[in-house]
Design a protein around this motif. Sequence first.
Motif, PDB file in Angstrom:
ATOM      1  N   ALA A 163       0.672  -1.272   0.200  1.00 57.36           N
ATOM      2  CA  ALA A 163       0.108   0.016  -0.071  1.00 57.36           C
ATOM      3  C   ALA A 163       0.651   1.222  -0.174  1.00 57.36           C
ATOM      4  CB  ALA A 163      -0.916  -0.045   1.113  1.00 57.36           C
ATOM      5  N   THR A 164       2.011   1.004   0.629  1.00 59.85           N
ATOM      6  CA  THR A 164       2.779   2.421   0.782  1.00 59.85           C
ATOM      7  C   THR A 164       4.135   2.403  -0.082  1.00 59.85           C
ATOM      8  OG1 THR A 164       3.710   1.691   2.875  1.00 59.85           O
ATOM      9  CG2 THR A 164       1.699   2.819   2.868  1.00 59.85           C
ATOM     10  N   THR A 165       4.474   1.237  -0.490  1.00 56.51           N
ATOM     11  CA  THR A 165       5.770   1.093  -0.984  1.00 56.51           C
ATOM     12  C   THR A 165       5.642  -0.130  -1.988  1.00 56.51           C
ATOM     13  OG1 THR A 165       8.160   0.774  -0.582  1.00 56.51           O
ATOM     14  CG2 THR A 165       6.604  -0.666   0.494  1.00 56.51           C
ATOM     15  N   THR A 166       6.934  -0.315  -2.899  1.00 54.14           N
ATOM     16  CA  THR A 166       7.275  -1.503  -3.780  1.00 54.14           C
ATOM     17  C   THR A 166       8.551  -1.860  -3.516  1.00 54.14           C
ATOM     18  OG1 THR A 166       5.632  -0.397  -5.340  1.00 54.14           O
ATOM     19  CG2 THR A 166       7.175  -1.953  -6.189  1.00 54.14           C
ATOM     20  N   LEU A 167       8.504  -3.400  -3.431  1.00 49.69           N
ATOM     21  CA  LEU A 167       9.633  -3.874  -3.239  1.00 49.69           C
ATOM     22  C   LEU A 167      10.288  -4.643  -4.709  1.00 49.69           C
ATOM     23  CD1 LEU A 167       7.997  -4.284  -0.535  1.00 49.69           C
ATOM     24  CD2 LEU A 167       9.447  -6.057   0.133  1.00 49.69           C
ATOM     25  N   ILE A 168      11.577  -4.633  -4.682  1.00 50.44           N
ATOM     26  CA  ILE A 168      11.962  -5.602  -5.846  1.00 50.44           C
ATOM     27  C   ILE A 168      13.030  -6.687  -5.049  1.00 50.44           C
ATOM     28  CG2 ILE A 168      13.806  -4.016  -6.028  1.00 50.44           C
ATOM     29  CD1 ILE A 168      14.006  -4.762  -9.104  1.00 50.44           C
ATOM     30  N   ILE A 169      12.959  -7.699  -5.696  1.00 53.54           N
ATOM     31  CA  ILE A 169      13.347  -8.878  -5.101  1.00 53.54           C
ATOM     32  C   ILE A 169      14.548  -9.099  -6.380  1.00 53.54           C
ATOM     33  CG2 ILE A 169      13.548 -11.339  -4.140  1.00 53.54           C
ATOM     34  CD1 ILE A 169      12.114  -8.927  -2.714  1.00 53.54           C
ATOM     35  N   GLY A 170      16.043  -9.199  -6.062  1.00 53.46           N
ATOM     36  CA  GLY A 170      16.923  -9.400  -6.894  1.00 53.46           C
ATOM     37  C   GLY A 170      16.889 -10.994  -7.360  1.00 53.46           C
ATOM     38  N   VAL A 171      17.600 -11.061  -8.460  1.00 55.40           N
ATOM     39  CA  VAL A 171      18.017 -12.479  -9.163  1.00 55.40           C
ATOM     40  C   VAL A 171      18.410 -13.428  -7.954  1.00 55.40           C
ATOM     41  CG1 VAL A 171      19.080 -13.870 -10.922  1.00 55.40           C
ATOM     42  CG2 VAL A 171      18.038 -11.698 -11.347  1.00 55.40           C
ATOM     43  N   ALA A 172      17.705 -14.534  -7.801  1.00 53.98           N
ATOM     44  CA  ALA A 172      18.335 -15.632  -6.926  1.00 53.98           C
ATOM     45  C   ALA A 172      18.299 -15.068  -5.445  1.00 53.98           C
ATOM     46  CB  ALA A 172      19.714 -16.037  -7.149  1.00 53.98           C
ATOM     47  N   ASP A 173      17.602 -13.802  -4.978  1.00 52.79           N
ATOM     48  CA  ASP A 173      17.329 -13.561  -3.662  1.00 52.79           C
ATOM     49  C   ASP A 173      16.321 -14.337  -3.169  1.00 52.79           C
ATOM     50  OD1 ASP A 173      19.480 -11.795  -3.837  1.00 52.79           O
ATOM     51  OD2 ASP A 173      18.168 -10.026  -4.055  1.00 52.79           O
ATOM     52  N   LYS A 174      16.295 -14.672  -1.929  1.00 56.48           N
ATOM     53  CA  LYS A 174      15.273 -15.537  -1.315  1.00 56.48           C
ATOM     54  C   LYS A 174      14.619 -14.717  -0.186  1.00 56.48           C
ATOM     55  CE  LYS A 174      14.423 -19.875   1.342  1.00 56.48           C
ATOM     56  NZ  LYS A 174      15.208 -20.885   2.043  1.00 56.48           N
ATOM     57  N   LEU A 175      13.085 -14.646  -0.482  1.00 54.05           N
ATOM     58  CA  LEU A 175      12.252 -13.848   0.322  1.00 54.05           C
ATOM     59  C   LEU A 175      11.534 -15.024   1.260  1.00 54.05           C
ATOM     60  CD1 LEU A 175      10.605 -11.335   1.209  1.00 54.05           C
ATOM     61  CD2 LEU A 175       8.939 -12.194  -0.701  1.00 54.05           C
ATOM     62  N   THR A 176      11.602 -14.530   2.523  1.00 56.37           N
ATOM     63  CA  THR A 176      10.671 -15.332   3.662  1.00 56.37           C
ATOM     64  C   THR A 176      10.086 -14.290   4.362  1.00 56.37           C
ATOM     65  OG1 THR A 176      12.473 -17.022   3.742  1.00 56.37           O
ATOM     66  CG2 THR A 176      10.919 -16.780   5.625  1.00 56.37           C
ATOM     67  N   MET A 177       8.550 -14.408   4.335  1.00 58.93           N
ATOM     68  CA  MET A 177       7.736 -13.655   5.138  1.00 58.93           C
ATOM     69  C   MET A 177       7.923 -14.003   6.571  1.00 58.93           C
ATOM     70  SD  MET A 177       6.269 -11.965   2.910  1.00 58.93           S
ATOM     71  CE  MET A 177       4.991 -11.102   3.879  1.00 58.93           C
ATOM     72  N   THR A 178       8.006 -13.218   7.567  1.00 55.07           N
ATOM     73  CA  THR A 178       8.356 -13.248   8.955  1.00 55.07           C
ATOM     74  C   THR A 178       7.012 -13.565   9.707  1.00 55.07           C
ATOM     75  OG1 THR A 178       7.906 -10.979   9.893  1.00 55.07           O
ATOM     76  CG2 THR A 178      10.090 -11.588   8.884  1.00 55.07           C
ATOM     77  N   ASP A 179       7.101 -13.857  10.928  1.00 57.16           N
ATOM     78  CA  ASP A 179       5.804 -14.274  11.495  1.00 57.16           C
ATOM     79  C   ASP A 179       4.906 -13.152  11.724  1.00 57.16           C
ATOM     80  OD1 ASP A 179       6.370 -16.793  11.874  1.00 57.16           O
ATOM     81  OD2 ASP A 179       7.215 -17.017  13.768  1.00 57.16           O
ATOM     82  N   ALA A 180       5.446 -12.070  11.594  1.00 58.47           N
ATOM     83  CA  ALA A 180       4.666 -10.717  11.979  1.00 58.47           C
ATOM     84  C   ALA A 180       4.077 -10.241  10.493  1.00 58.47           C
ATOM     85  CB  ALA A 180       5.452  -9.703  12.704  1.00 58.47           C
ATOM     86  N   GLY A 181       4.646 -10.886   9.747  1.00 62.65           N
ATOM     87  CA  GLY A 181       3.984 -10.394   8.071  1.00 62.65           C
ATOM     88  C   GLY A 181       4.809  -9.330   7.431  1.00 62.65           C
ATOM     89  N   ASN A 182       6.367  -9.459   7.555  1.00 67.63           N
ATOM     90  CA  ASN A 182       7.126  -8.341   7.035  1.00 67.63           C
ATOM     91  C   ASN A 182       8.179  -9.158   6.383  1.00 67.63           C
ATOM     92  OD1 ASN A 182       6.471  -5.749   8.640  1.00 67.63           O
ATOM     93  ND2 ASN A 182       7.030  -6.966  10.468  1.00 67.63           N
TER      94      ASN A 182
END
Length: 691
Positions: A661-680
């Motif tokens: 809602a307030t920002t946009t994220l870019i995830i780089g090539v081969a970067d691994k995203l994990t959602m935390t328990d708090a939703g971040n």
Amino acid sequence: MLVAPYRVGVDIGGTFTDLVMVDSRGAVRAFKAPSVPSDPTEGVLSAVRLAADSLGVDVQSFLSKTELFVHGSTIATNTLLEKKGAKVGLLVTEGFRDSLEIRRSIRENVWDHRRPFPEVLVPRYLRLPVTERIEQDGTVRIPFNPDSVAAAARVFAGEGVEAVAICFLHSYANPAHERAAKAELKKHLPDIWVTASSDIAPTIGEYERTSTTVVNAYVSRRVVPYLESLAWRLTALGLPRKLLMIQSNGGAISIDEIGHAPASLVLSGPAAGVGSLKFFGQDTGSDHLISIEVGGTSCDVTLMQQGMVSMTDQIVVDGYHLNIPAVDIHTVGAGGGTIASVDRAGLLAAGPEGAGSTPGPACYGRGGERPTVTDAQLVLGRLKPGPYAGGVITLSLERAVEAIETHVAKPLGLSVTDAAAGIIQLVEQNILHAVERASLEKGYNPRMFTLVAAGGAGPLHGPSTARLFGSSSLYVPRLAGVFCAFGMCNSDLRHDYVRSWLKDLDNQADSGPDRLEGTFEEMQAEANEVLAREGFTGSKAHLKRAYDLRYFGQQWTVAVESSSTNAASIRAAFEEVYQRLFGYVQPSGAIEIVNLRLAAIGKLDALEVAKVPGYVRAPVAHSRRPVWINTEVGFVDTPVYDGTLLSPRQQLIGPAIIEEATTTLIIGVADKLTMTDAGNYHIDIAHGQVA
């Protein structure tokens, strides 16, 4: 459904006024309204109306159920930058009329010998001498002559002076003459705003003390009426408690207490990020954090080590020095509205000039024609064309392309894509240098820290910045776009006190540990009285002692936090900090105590990170679009995810775009995203790629 009472934080930025509302159970909502530079109050009230509308109630009902309303504003900074402050007169000790203009004769950049010093805020004909003289030990050498103040008052009245600063030699050791001059001036000019250096900055250093006092007087006539007007309007609309302001030291202060020291608000907005770092540190699992808060006009870098943010009392705003306690923030002109240009030598430049909210980036369609970082992100596919922030703005790809092509691509003989990519790479180098200043130059290895990407534009630069300085861990709060406004809801109250000491640590014949303890107790009594007046006693009142120390013969001091008055303990604490900063110590070197400091903190109930309910499922992209990743791979067909649909413990591998809602994220090539328990968002950076 949110449950009252509410905490509200409001941060006025260059483009948007952000409001964060936290209910009694910790649920959070965020809102953005356009800033109104001509009347910042309107931006605040617009954001308040958005919050009330979301609850289905009127503004009066919403504010009546608000237990904490904390505000951060750049009005003091903007007054200084825009040179729209009061007409100031200055009273000085006879013979020291030109100290303010002489400064310390030190250039910030020794190689830039052509750049003029900033305009002196008080012209010479308004810097008037007073017959008096106090020695450095506080004894009177020349008695105070009230007639010289009366003569100065007549000049000030005739010249239409709106505020007066008083700075006498060695007033930190004995403020009697400054107080007498203030009282005498009030007899002749009862309606004028007067500030004395012994009240605002009672420290050694004639130029810095004078500069601080002058800046305080300069911003007073714009800051104080604005705050009083806003506080009155909020009270009239139903706010039951007094408005709180965020100071440069990262702590809040009541509107009643800030009136005599408006200069302490110069870092009001960015300093609130400390409250967010303390909160999100619980979710990252680390107390070693470096935040990059990238907004519309700048990038603010703050380092937190072992849960503590370093402080400074030497800050510079547009060339003007201030001796006030402040969070140690390193700022560069690298925001979403930073303007890109080509100089006469044919080199690409980014900043420091920004587009602001009006006219804003070219893609906003509000009259801006020069290309900005936001325009470059749009051209590279990292942002999508169309409405943002609930339709407050609409991004136009055509306008962004035209601006970059006209002002950057054609002058450099590049394609629009290469020109946009160059803008992004240059800005990220500027962000990297700010991170290095906050870490490497202070003796910290940035690779040992988790990078926190915040601000509306920060998550678009986070992966590249982390990769550039070798960090393997990046954290992006879901509330990144309102990082500072949220921090205000998690900020304690804070007051800072200082006493100049100027004595040998080891040889204090007349002022050993007992005298030190007695002086600290005097400061504590004053601090406890103020905290009690604001409702903080017992365990809610916390006091921290510190010293400004240096080896004899040195000019600058090192701040050391210590509760001890024992010389050996103070030396050990000093040498630990000195070793980290400079790589050596003098084991038998004589140490001088320059200042005693006390931080008085009124503890508010800290917000707790709560786990977000949800279940692990495969993330599903709602669309795909070409996104420029780096110079090696160029554009890649990239999945785009709705951040609100991602739940805790979900994972995905980049490249990816996530829209919040307030920002946009870019995830780089081969970067691994994990959602935390708090939703971040926690991102493991894959080195060897650039994105």
